[in-house]
Design an enzyme around this catalytic site. Structure first.
Site, PDB file in Angstrom:
ATOM      1  N   HIS A   1       0.805  -1.230   0.000  1.00 57.76           N
ATOM      2  CA  HIS A   1       0.000   0.000   0.000  1.00 57.76           C
ATOM      3  C   HIS A   1       0.836   1.276   0.000  1.00 57.76           C
ATOM      4  O   HIS A   1       0.313   2.346  -0.347  1.00 57.76           O
ATOM      5  CB  HIS A   1      -0.923   0.035   1.219  1.00 57.76           C
ATOM      6  CG  HIS A   1      -1.995  -1.008   1.202  1.00 57.76           C
ATOM      7  ND1 HIS A   1      -2.866  -1.153   0.153  1.00 57.76           N
ATOM      8  CD2 HIS A   1      -2.331  -1.954   2.116  1.00 57.76           C
ATOM      9  CE1 HIS A   1      -3.702  -2.150   0.411  1.00 57.76           C
ATOM     10  NE2 HIS A   1      -3.398  -2.657   1.589  1.00 57.76           N
TER      11      HIS A   1
ATOM     12  N   GLY B   1      -2.042   2.068   4.971  1.00 56.12           N
ATOM     13  CA  GLY B   1      -2.444   0.700   5.241  1.00 56.12           C
ATOM     14  C   GLY B   1      -1.395  -0.148   5.935  1.00 56.12           C
ATOM     15  O   GLY B   1      -1.146  -1.283   5.534  1.00 56.12           O
TER      16      GLY B   1
ATOM     17  N   HIS C   1      -6.785  -7.079   0.071  1.00 56.04           N
ATOM     18  CA  HIS C   1      -6.858  -5.653  -0.239  1.00 56.04           C
ATOM     19  C   HIS C   1      -6.136  -5.360  -1.552  1.00 56.04           C
ATOM     20  O   HIS C   1      -5.120  -5.973  -1.867  1.00 56.04           O
ATOM     21  CB  HIS C   1      -6.227  -4.826   0.889  1.00 56.04           C
ATOM     22  CG  HIS C   1      -6.889  -5.034   2.214  1.00 56.04           C
ATOM     23  ND1 HIS C   1      -6.381  -5.898   3.162  1.00 56.04           N
ATOM     24  CD2 HIS C   1      -8.026  -4.522   2.733  1.00 56.04           C
ATOM     25  CE1 HIS C   1      -7.180  -5.885   4.229  1.00 56.04           C
ATOM     26  NE2 HIS C   1      -8.179  -5.066   3.989  1.00 56.04           N
TER      27      HIS C   1
END
Length: 363
Positions: free
Chosen positions: A134, A142, A171
């Site tokens: 991230h 994140g 994710h």
């Protein structure tokens, strides 16, 4: 100094790397759990164990901005209230002690693994402490302070012309995608849950890259509760077709464990068997491959998953019963490697999966 093992597989691990990984609050003790379970099964002795070399400032700045790097070097926990949310350092990514040391050690571990591939030291390299997908060029996000994946891919490109990046974390791998959104040399392929309010909220099928990088970014979103059969179906329906068109020279696979059933920040209903099947498909590509960790906030299940994947990479069957070792009590009451799927009903249907596959067509 390296430890002899399977000459084809390098495993990056050392006490300082484990300590740095454990220092991130939400990941506390996770790296140690993973490493000790792999060792308890005797898998460490089957690989060439290589200590990580910390990344240099110049290497970190190969992707991250000068301003962000300078900030990481001086940020102190006592300054948290003053610098709240500056450069992304806030709730998800708090300022912690020795932050710059941690950043360099994590980034350096993935670079160490990548170098094992570019120097032909191994065909496969593993760094379960990596996979921080991230982090953006100029900010943390994140729980990720540095994008070790981007740095590793950049190094791999010094030898391999075209890289395939596969992201199995629940994710979206937004930081990696953004880094190579304009590049035709790095194909990013992210399988992730996408729904309102689920972090980071990006990664739609229509996001395919821009400029010369158009049609080199692939996003395969799914709904909550996806099960093993559905997840593997997505991989099998897309991976091989894509590789037949883009012909990668090397592969990077991020194996985030937060898609495993029971993860507090997840929403999927997968077990390690789904990942075992997906990793087998990645290995079938027969390319130099870098395997990295990522998310995974049920730490016991994360250790089970990455140990299972390690056994698959080595093609060494392991017992379903957790071996006795220092952290054995944490695996009760079953003391089994298996993670049982929950009762949650998948919101995905065969129709929705096929529609996604059709939308993610390879140009």
């Amino acid at each position: 100094m390296t430890t002899k093992g399977n000459p084809g597989v390098v495993y990056v691990a050392d006490p300082k790397l484990l300590a740095c990984s454990n220092a991130v609050p939400i990941l506390k003790h996770r790296a140690t759990l993973v490493h000790h379970l792999i060792s308890a099964y005797g898998l460490q002795s089957k690989m060439k164990v290589v200590p990580s070399a910390p990344a240099t400032e110049e290497e970190v700045r190969g992707f991250h901005s000068e301003e962000y790097v300078k900030f990481l070097q001086v940020a102190q926990p006592d300054d948290q209230e003053i610098i709240e949310d500056e450069f992304g350092l806030g709730f998800d990514c708090p300022v912690i002690n020795n932050l710059w040391t941690i950043v360099c050690q994590v980034a350096g571990a993935s670079l160490t693994a990548a170098r094992a591939l570019t120097t032909c030291q191994a065909k496969i390299a593993i760094n379960w402490c990596g996979g921080w997908h991230h982090a953006q060029r100029d900010c943390a996000a994140g729980f990720c302070y540095v994008n070790d994946i981007v740095l590793a891919v950049r190094h791999l490109r010094t030898k391999f012309d075209k890289i395939l990046y596969v992201d199995l974390d629940i994710h979206h791998g937004d930081g990696v995608e953004n880094a190579f959104f304009f590049s035709p040399k790095v194909v990013t392929m992210s399988f992730h849950q996408l729904e309102a309010g689920f972090f980071p909220g990006t990664g739609k099928c229509k996001d395919t890259g821009q400029g010369k990088g158009r049609y080199y970014s692939f996003n395969i979103p799914y709904k909550a509760g996806i099960n093993n059969k559905q997840f593997v179906y997505l991989i099998e329906s897309i991976l091989y077709n894509l590789c037949e068109v883009y012909l990668p020279d090397a592969v990077v696979c991020q194996c985030g464990a937060d898609a495993i059933c029971g993860d507090p920040l997840g929403g999927a209903n997968l077990t390690p068997e789904a990942f075992r099947a997906c990793v087998r498909h990645v290995l079938n590509l027969n390319k130099p491959t870098l395997f990295l960790g990522g998310g995974g906030y049920n730490k016991v299940n994360t250790a089970k998953l990455w140990t299972t994947i390690t056994s698959e990479i080595l093609n060494i069957p392991i017992s379903a019963e957790i071996p006795e070792h220092q952290f054995f009590p944490l695996y009760g009451p079953s003391f089994e490697l298996e993670v049982t799927a929950g009762l949650r009903k998948s919101e995905n249907t065969q129709k929705s999966l096929d529609e996604t596959i059709q939308e993610v067509h390879v140009k």
